[in-house]
Design a protein around this motif. Structure first.
Motif, PDB file in Angstrom:
ATOM      1  N   ARG A  22       0.857  -1.176   0.000  1.00 40.34           N
ATOM      2  CA  ARG A  22       0.000   0.000   0.000  1.00 40.34           C
ATOM      3  C   ARG A  22       0.891   1.222   0.000  1.00 40.34           C
ATOM      4  O   ARG A  22       1.586   1.489   0.979  1.00 40.34           O
ATOM      5  CB  ARG A  22      -0.909   0.010   1.228  1.00 40.34           C
ATOM      6  N   PRO A  23       0.909   1.983  -1.091  1.00 43.03           N
ATOM      7  CA  PRO A  23       1.803   3.136  -1.160  1.00 43.03           C
ATOM      8  C   PRO A  23       1.335   4.286  -0.282  1.00 43.03           C
ATOM      9  O   PRO A  23       2.096   5.182   0.014  1.00 43.03           O
ATOM     10  CB  PRO A  23       1.764   3.527  -2.636  1.00 43.03           C
ATOM     11  N   VAL A  24       0.080   4.259   0.145  1.00 49.67           N
ATOM     12  CA  VAL A  24      -0.472   5.357   0.935  1.00 49.67           C
ATOM     13  C   VAL A  24      -0.938   4.816   2.285  1.00 49.67           C
ATOM     14  O   VAL A  24      -1.757   3.901   2.342  1.00 49.67           O
ATOM     15  CB  VAL A  24      -1.651   6.026   0.197  1.00 49.67           C
ATOM     16  N   THR A 208       1.816   9.671   2.495  1.00 46.45           N
ATOM     17  CA  THR A 208       0.564  10.399   2.704  1.00 46.45           C
ATOM     18  C   THR A 208       0.092  11.050   1.420  1.00 46.45           C
ATOM     19  O   THR A 208       0.897  11.609   0.661  1.00 46.45           O
ATOM     20  CB  THR A 208       0.755  11.476   3.790  1.00 46.45           C
ATOM     21  N   LEU A 209      -1.216  10.998   1.184  1.00 51.79           N
ATOM     22  CA  LEU A 209      -1.840  11.628   0.021  1.00 51.79           C
ATOM     23  C   LEU A 209      -2.717  12.780   0.497  1.00 51.79           C
ATOM     24  O   LEU A 209      -3.559  12.605   1.363  1.00 51.79           O
ATOM     25  CB  LEU A 209      -2.701  10.603  -0.737  1.00 51.79           C
ATOM     26  N   MET A 210      -2.496  13.967  -0.061  1.00 50.73           N
ATOM     27  CA  MET A 210      -3.347  15.117   0.214  1.00 50.73           C
ATOM     28  C   MET A 210      -4.340  15.276  -0.928  1.00 50.73           C
ATOM     29  O   MET A 210      -3.951  15.274  -2.099  1.00 50.73           O
ATOM     30  CB  MET A 210      -2.502  16.397   0.341  1.00 50.73           C
ATOM     31  N   VAL A 211      -5.616  15.410  -0.591  1.00 53.59           N
ATOM     32  CA  VAL A 211      -6.670  15.537  -1.596  1.00 53.59           C
ATOM     33  C   VAL A 211      -7.390  16.870  -1.393  1.00 53.59           C
ATOM     34  O   VAL A 211      -7.887  17.150  -0.293  1.00 53.59           O
ATOM     35  CB  VAL A 211      -7.690  14.379  -1.489  1.00 53.59           C
ATOM     36  N   LEU A 249      -5.404   2.621  -2.404  1.00 53.48           N
ATOM     37  CA  LEU A 249      -5.559   1.197  -2.110  1.00 53.48           C
ATOM     38  C   LEU A 249      -4.984   0.278  -3.165  1.00 53.48           C
ATOM     39  O   LEU A 249      -5.131  -0.932  -3.064  1.00 53.48           O
ATOM     40  CB  LEU A 249      -7.060   0.864  -1.921  1.00 53.48           C
ATOM     41  N   ARG A 250      -4.366   0.829  -4.169  1.00 53.37           N
ATOM     42  CA  ARG A 250      -3.811  -0.050  -5.202  1.00 53.37           C
ATOM     43  C   ARG A 250      -2.639  -0.850  -4.611  1.00 53.37           C
ATOM     44  O   ARG A 250      -1.894  -0.356  -3.762  1.00 53.37           O
ATOM     45  CB  ARG A 250      -3.321   0.775  -6.398  1.00 53.37           C
ATOM     46  N   GLY A 251      -2.495  -2.056  -5.037  1.00 55.95           N
ATOM     47  CA  GLY A 251      -1.452  -2.913  -4.493  1.00 55.95           C
ATOM     48  C   GLY A 251      -0.105  -2.648  -5.080  1.00 55.95           C
ATOM     49  O   GLY A 251       0.043  -2.013  -6.089  1.00 55.95           O
TER      50      GLY A 251
END
Length: 251
Positions: A22-24, A208-211, A249-251
């Protein structure tokens, strides 16, 4: 050309499946324009007038809404002009509760509606859940992230508490932290507010991803976060929020 990493191999030397990752580990969400949108301008005006004991006809309500949007609405478009007497409050609006209220009620008072207490009633609509409309995918996206173990924070330039809104929408259990500019003393795009959010969640910015929906949200890049900027969408219309799940959620 740099060497490419070798794929994992089984004991017999054949290439095995690439392990998923999980990259995030956490997602930071802007509030206005990302998770929710303010109510329709005419509905806003009608509701505020009703609070003051005045029933407006639709034509007058529409005309007033247009003028108030030009003046500047909390959660709406920026004012066409900030009167000199409001300049200091305007500059501090996202750092102090009194400045946020004073700036926006002051802007509303520049529009002569002939309704006593109207400016305060307009501002009060932004403080209640009925004054906002969560985007169609908001609940599903937050619930899916929670089920997957991804931490979530709301990071907003704002001068009032958002917790009661999320509680009323029954989404508060899906939020791990609220990082509100007036509480932490920093505003986007200052990298400090994003680093504060990562610290509260206990995650590295690189995971972390900022949206968000504005260039201010993209300031998270300077903190080391990945960024997804969504298109602007009216209340009740899809804004592409579901793309968060593809990234997180991409593997």
């Amino acid at each position: 050309m740099p060497d490419q990493p070798e794929p994992p191999r089984d004991a017999d030397g054949t290439v095995g499946p690439v392990p998923s990752r999980r990259p995030v580990e956490a997602v930071l969400f802007d509030f206005h324009g990302t998770l929710a949108q303010v109510e329709d301008p005419r509905a806003w005006v009608l509701a505020a007038a009703a609070t003051c004991g005045v029933e407006l006809d639709p034509v007058r309500a529409t005309a007033l809404a247009d003028r108030l949007l030009t003046a500047g609405r909390a959660g709406g478009p920026l004012p066409a002009r900030v009167p000199p007497g409001l300049a200091e409050l305007w500059a501090d609006r996202d750092l102090y509760e009194h400045a946020h209220r004073g700036a926006y009620t002051g802007l509303a008072e520049t529009v002569d509606a002939g309704i006593e207490g109207f400016a305060d009633a307009l501002y009060e609509r932004v403080l209640v859940p009925e004054g906002w409309v969560p985007y169609p995918d908001t609940g599903e996206v937050l619930a899916t992230l929670r089920a997957a173990g991804v931490k979530v924070a709301v990071v907003s330039n704002i001068g009032f508490d958002l917790r009661p809104l999320f509680s009323a929408w029954e989404l508060d259990a899906l939020i791990d932290a609220y990082v509100l500019s007036y509480e932490v003393g920093r505003c986007k795009p200052d990298p400090g507010i994003f680093l504060r959010a990562c610290g509260m969640l206990g995650v590295d910015p690189e995971q972390t991803l900022m949206v968000g929906d504005t260039p201010a949200d993209a300031g998270a890049v300077k903190a080391g976060c990945a960024v997804l900027v969504l298109p602007c969408a009216d209340a009740g219309q899809p804004n592409g929020l579901g793309a968060v799940l593809d990234l997180a959620l991409r593997g």
